[in-house]
Design an enzyme around this catalytic site. Structure first.
Site, PDB file in Angstrom:
ATOM      1  N   ASP A  76      10.533 -40.007  17.128  1.00 43.91           N
ATOM      2  CA  ASP A  76       9.260 -39.267  17.092  1.00 43.91           C
ATOM      3  C   ASP A  76       8.092 -40.087  17.640  1.00 43.91           C
ATOM      4  O   ASP A  76       6.995 -39.569  17.782  1.00 43.91           O
ATOM      5  CB  ASP A  76       8.930 -38.826  15.659  1.00 43.91           C
ATOM      6  CG  ASP A  76       9.867 -37.756  15.178  1.00 43.91           C
ATOM      7  OD1 ASP A  76       9.826 -37.418  13.990  1.00 43.91           O
ATOM      8  OD2 ASP A  76      10.670 -37.276  15.993  1.00 43.91           O
ATOM      9  N   ARG A 101       0.791 -28.052  15.261  1.00 48.00           N
ATOM     10  CA  ARG A 101       1.919 -27.944  14.329  1.00 48.00           C
ATOM     11  C   ARG A 101       2.016 -29.188  13.458  1.00 48.00           C
ATOM     12  O   ARG A 101       2.480 -29.126  12.322  1.00 48.00           O
ATOM     13  CB  ARG A 101       3.234 -27.768  15.093  1.00 48.00           C
ATOM     14  CG  ARG A 101       3.381 -26.453  15.789  1.00 48.00           C
ATOM     15  CD  ARG A 101       4.787 -26.273  16.301  1.00 48.00           C
ATOM     16  NE  ARG A 101       5.769 -26.533  15.245  1.00 48.00           N
ATOM     17  CZ  ARG A 101       7.081 -26.491  15.452  1.00 48.00           C
ATOM     18  NH1 ARG A 101       7.567 -26.209  16.653  1.00 48.00           N
ATOM     19  NH2 ARG A 101       7.930 -26.720  14.457  1.00 48.00           N
ATOM     20  N   CYS A 125      15.341 -25.912  20.070  1.00 50.26           N
ATOM     21  CA  CYS A 125      13.905 -26.121  20.275  1.00 50.26           C
ATOM     22  C   CYS A 125      13.782 -26.939  21.557  1.00 50.26           C
ATOM     23  O   CYS A 125      14.781 -27.314  22.170  1.00 50.26           O
ATOM     24  CB  CYS A 125      13.278 -26.813  19.071  1.00 50.26           C
ATOM     25  SG  CYS A 125      13.618 -28.547  18.983  1.00 50.26           S
ATOM     26  N   ARG A 167      19.877 -28.875  18.608  1.00 47.37           N
ATOM     27  CA  ARG A 167      19.624 -29.128  17.178  1.00 47.37           C
ATOM     28  C   ARG A 167      20.431 -28.170  16.292  1.00 47.37           C
ATOM     29  O   ARG A 167      19.901 -27.324  15.590  1.00 47.37           O
ATOM     30  CB  ARG A 167      18.129 -29.043  16.889  1.00 47.37           C
ATOM     31  CG  ARG A 167      17.373 -30.060  17.728  1.00 47.37           C
ATOM     32  CD  ARG A 167      15.943 -30.146  17.380  1.00 47.37           C
ATOM     33  NE  ARG A 167      15.775 -30.770  16.064  1.00 47.37           N
ATOM     34  CZ  ARG A 167      14.576 -30.862  15.474  1.00 47.37           C
ATOM     35  NH1 ARG A 167      13.523 -30.342  16.044  1.00 47.37           N
ATOM     36  NH2 ARG A 167      14.461 -31.447  14.302  1.00 47.37           N
ATOM     37  N   LYS A 179       3.844 -34.523   7.332  1.00 45.05           N
ATOM     38  CA  LYS A 179       4.426 -33.180   7.562  1.00 45.05           C
ATOM     39  C   LYS A 179       5.907 -33.209   7.180  1.00 45.05           C
ATOM     40  O   LYS A 179       6.389 -32.321   6.474  1.00 45.05           O
ATOM     41  CB  LYS A 179       4.279 -32.805   9.024  1.00 45.05           C
ATOM     42  CG  LYS A 179       5.165 -31.658   9.487  1.00 45.05           C
ATOM     43  CD  LYS A 179       5.011 -31.327  10.938  1.00 45.05           C
ATOM     44  CE  LYS A 179       5.832 -32.192  11.845  1.00 45.05           C
ATOM     45  NZ  LYS A 179       7.250 -31.766  11.969  1.00 45.05           N
ATOM     46  N   ASN A 180       6.626 -34.234   7.622  1.00 46.23           N
ATOM     47  CA  ASN A 180       8.078 -34.261   7.418  1.00 46.23           C
ATOM     48  C   ASN A 180       8.496 -34.639   6.009  1.00 46.23           C
ATOM     49  O   ASN A 180       9.664 -34.487   5.658  1.00 46.23           O
ATOM     50  CB  ASN A 180       8.737 -35.162   8.459  1.00 46.23           C
ATOM     51  CG  ASN A 180       8.679 -34.536   9.846  1.00 46.23           C
ATOM     52  OD1 ASN A 180       8.319 -33.376   9.996  1.00 46.23           O
ATOM     53  ND2 ASN A 180       9.006 -35.323  10.856  1.00 46.23           N
TER      54      ASN A 180
HETATM   55  C1  EPZ Z   1      14.044 -34.658  11.505  1.00 42.50           C
HETATM   56  O1  EPZ Z   1      14.654 -33.578  12.147  1.00 42.50           O
HETATM   57  C2  EPZ Z   1      12.562 -34.545  11.824  1.00 42.50           C
HETATM   58  N1  EPZ Z   1      12.055 -33.264  11.342  1.00 42.50           N
HETATM   59  C3  EPZ Z   1      12.338 -34.644  13.335  1.00 42.50           C
HETATM   60  O2  EPZ Z   1      10.939 -34.664  13.538  1.00 42.50           O
HETATM   61  C4  EPZ Z   1      12.924 -35.964  13.826  1.00 42.50           C
HETATM   62  O3  EPZ Z   1      12.780 -36.038  15.219  1.00 42.50           O
HETATM   63  C5  EPZ Z   1      14.414 -36.046  13.443  1.00 42.50           C
HETATM   64  O4  EPZ Z   1      14.566 -35.893  12.011  1.00 42.50           O
HETATM   65  C6  EPZ Z   1      15.019 -37.368  13.832  1.00 42.50           C
HETATM   66  O5  EPZ Z   1      14.320 -38.394  13.190  1.00 42.50           O
HETATM   67  C7  EPZ Z   1      11.817 -33.118  10.026  1.00 42.50           C
HETATM   68  O6  EPZ Z   1      12.034 -34.008   9.227  1.00 42.50           O
HETATM   69  C8  EPZ Z   1      11.265 -31.782   9.604  1.00 42.50           C
HETATM   70  P1  EPZ Z   1      18.298 -33.156  13.372  1.00 42.50           P
HETATM   71  P2  EPZ Z   1      16.147 -33.171  11.733  1.00 42.50           P
HETATM   72  O7  EPZ Z   1      18.079 -31.865  14.036  1.00 42.50           O
HETATM   73  O8  EPZ Z   1      16.621 -33.825  10.538  1.00 42.50           O
HETATM   74  C9  EPZ Z   1      22.317 -33.716  15.170  1.00 42.50           C
HETATM   75  C10 EPZ Z   1       8.899 -34.012  14.500  1.00 42.50           C
HETATM   76  O9  EPZ Z   1       8.473 -34.309  15.613  1.00 42.50           O
HETATM   77  N2  EPZ Z   1      22.711 -32.689  14.200  1.00 42.50           N
HETATM   78  O10 EPZ Z   1      19.153 -33.162  12.164  1.00 42.50           O
HETATM   79  O11 EPZ Z   1      16.222 -31.692  11.701  1.00 42.50           O
HETATM   80  C11 EPZ Z   1      21.205 -33.238  16.110  1.00 42.50           C
HETATM   81  O12 EPZ Z   1      21.738 -32.581  17.239  1.00 42.50           O
HETATM   82  C12 EPZ Z   1      10.350 -33.603  14.312  1.00 42.50           C
HETATM   83  O13 EPZ Z   1       8.221 -34.067  13.454  1.00 42.50           O
HETATM   84  C13 EPZ Z   1      23.950 -32.069  14.356  1.00 42.50           C
HETATM   85  O14 EPZ Z   1      24.695 -32.351  15.300  1.00 42.50           O
HETATM   86  O15 EPZ Z   1      16.923 -33.754  12.939  1.00 42.50           O
HETATM   87  C14 EPZ Z   1      20.518 -34.559  16.465  1.00 42.50           C
HETATM   88  O16 EPZ Z   1      21.240 -35.192  17.498  1.00 42.50           O
HETATM   89  C15 EPZ Z   1      11.028 -33.362  15.657  1.00 42.50           C
HETATM   90  N3  EPZ Z   1      24.323 -31.129  13.441  1.00 42.50           N
HETATM   91  C16 EPZ Z   1      20.643 -35.384  15.187  1.00 42.50           C
HETATM   92  O17 EPZ Z   1      21.721 -34.799  14.456  1.00 42.50           O
HETATM   93  C17 EPZ Z   1      23.529 -30.798  12.370  1.00 42.50           C
HETATM   94  O18 EPZ Z   1      23.939 -29.950  11.533  1.00 42.50           O
HETATM   95  C18 EPZ Z   1      19.380 -35.344  14.299  1.00 42.50           C
HETATM   96  O19 EPZ Z   1      18.814 -34.111  14.504  1.00 42.50           O
HETATM   97  C19 EPZ Z   1      22.286 -31.440  12.239  1.00 42.50           C
HETATM   98  C20 EPZ Z   1      21.901 -32.382  13.161  1.00 42.50           C
END
Ligand code: EPZ
Length: 422
Positions: free
Chosen positions: A308, A399, A117, A122, A22-23
């Site tokens: 995850d 999902r 979420c 996030r 998915k990711n």
């Molecule tokens: C990806 O989310 C994955 N989703 C998530 O999988 C996974 O848990 C996560 O990476 C961590 O490995 C996809 O790839 C679609 P983030 P991503 O929100 O990249 C901070 C699942 O279960 N951050 O960037 O969107 C944030 O708060 C999902 O399949 C900022 O501060 O993760 C967090 O602490 C859940 N500012 C960290 O970075 C930003 O602009 C990573 O979160 C962006 C992120």
């Protein structure tokens, strides 16, 4: 609404195949925005999040044609709108992945703020500040990101304060059409980022440092790509979840069509808990442990132990022979499964982002899913709980897991999907 009814205590056996990631599929679908050719995407997982992003692209005017549930053709030459609306984006945070490509190709777009979420706020501040550095004008108005880059994006030096997978992916795709060179420092190195870079390279974008935390992307100055076919890599988190199903029931099972090298940290932790493995090509067999030992886990970015997989391992810790400690370092609220596991009789104490779990037997009862991976943890716990467990609100599971109840049934689990009023 559906729920899963699971009778615990059943050993598992046999093998199941792993679906596409998915990711990995989500950024690859967004990538089709950068192609002037129709793109064929193969090995898609048949899950709701994929359908959501496809619907978003269709709403923008793209032509999407599914040959079967696992492969489709996407033609983005028909895009006639660059506004990703709240009704879709609110369903899936990863919709933000269209921001970079839309801005790079069309010079403007409006994308609804994803909102938080269940697992945390996030934010997307890192995505936005990076695009501003590349010359975009970014405004937030009425809950939307309004981005424009009339003269196109320009390569820049980007250093991410935090490692963000979708942030890295967004900027890679924006940089691919920018004018000049973009450097990304502290880039995410997840396999889903690597495959995106490899596909961009294959279709004419020069990228240095693939697989490392420093990427250099040489932009094509708005020259679109001619992407024809993309094959989605196996889902390492789905694979890890089924290995945990074998572990928690202390059974011998095999997963096929997976990529073992993406699971090194997960396999290492399961070995520390007493399990052993036979690994050959795209197959992994987990072998029972003499005793399921407690474990200490700290979640971190790839190639470390993945957040995850945290909930799924907590389910195993609930029945391990001793005290385990899990330290969730990425998300501030990723213990939503704890209260439901406590309803099953688990002995878990929370202290901020640290959970201490004392292994004991679990009791079947009614529990409620809250987010994708928490839901899978409840299903795993139900496989070993005494009597029957009913897992409600399983739309969270749908999902990101393709036919979870079918795959577990094929392994011998006593699991059925019923309607709430059944
Ligand atoms: C990806 O989310 C994955 N989703 C998530 O999988 C996974 O848990 C996560 O990476 C961590 O490995 C996809 O790839 C679609 P983030 P991503 O929100 O990249 C901070 C699942 O279960 N951050 O960037 O969107 C944030 O708060 C999902 O399949 C900022 O501060 O993760 C967090 O602490 C859940 N500012 C960290 O970075 C930003 O602009 C990573 O979160 C962006 C992120």
């Amino acid at each position: 609404m559906d729920y899963l009814k699971i009778k615990g205590g059943q050993k598992l056996s046999g093998s199941i195949s792993i679906s596409g990631s998915k990711n990995a599929a989500l950024p690859l679908i967004a990538l089709s925005i950068l192609s002037k050719k129709m793109v064929e995407i193969l090995n898609l997982p048949d899950v709701v999040d994929i359908k959501t992003l496809i619907k978003l692209l269709s709403n923008l005017g793209a032509n999407v044609d599914f040959k079967d549930p696992h492969s489709c053709f996407i033609d983005t030459n028909f895009i006639n709108s660059t506004k990703a609306t709240y009704d879709i984006v609110r369903k899936m945070r990863a919709s933000i992945l269209v921001l970079g490509p839309l801005l790079a190709r069309f010079g403007h777009c409006e994308v609804s703020l994803p909102g938080g979420c269940a697992i945390g706020a996030r934010p997307i501040d890192l995505h936005l500040s990076a695009l501003e550095k590349m010359g975009a004008d970014i405004k937030i108005k009425d809950g939307y990101v309004i981005a424009s880059a009339k003269n196109g994006l320009v390569g820049a030096n980007i250093s991410f304060d935090k490692i963000t997978v979708t942030g890295t992916e967004n900027i890679i795709m924006a940089a691919a059409l920018a004018k000049g060179k973009t450097t990304i420092i502290n880039a995410a190195k997840e396999p889903e980022v690597v495959i995106l870079c490899e596909i961009l390279s294959k279709f004419g974008v020069k990228i240095e440092g693939i697989g490392t935390d420093e990427l250099v992307i040489f932009g094509r100055d708005k020259e679109l790509l001619e992407i024809d076919k993309i094959y989605v890599i196996p889902d390492r988190i789905e694979a890890g979840t089924y290995l945990c199903a074998g572990a928690i029931t202390n059974s011998k099972i095999t997963i096929t069509k997976c990529e073992p090298k993406h699971l090194k940290a997960v396999i290492a932790k399961l070995e520390d808990m007493g399990f052993s493995f036979e690994i050959k090509g795209d197959k992994i067999t987990i072998l029972p442990a003499k005793q399921i030992k407690p474990i200490e886990i700290v979640t971190t970015e790839y190639p470390g132990f993945p957040t995850d997989m945290q909930a799924q391992f907590m389910a195993i810790c609930c029945i391990a022979s001793g005290v385990s400690v899990i330290d969730e370092r990425l998300f501030e609220n990723r213990f939503m499964h704890v209260s439901e596991l406590l309803r099953m009789g688990a002995d878990i104490k929370l202290n901020g982002h640290i959970a201490t779990i004392n292994g004991k037997n679990l009791e079947g009862t009614d529990v409620m899913a809250t987010d994708l991976r928490a839901s899978s943890a409840l299903v795993l716990a139900a496989l070993v709980a005494n009597e029957v467990t009913k897992v409600h609100r399983i739309y969270h599971l749908d999902r990101g897991y393709e036919n979870l109840e079918g795959k577990l049934s094929n392994l011998g689990a006593k699991i059925e999907r019923l309607k709430e009023n059944d």
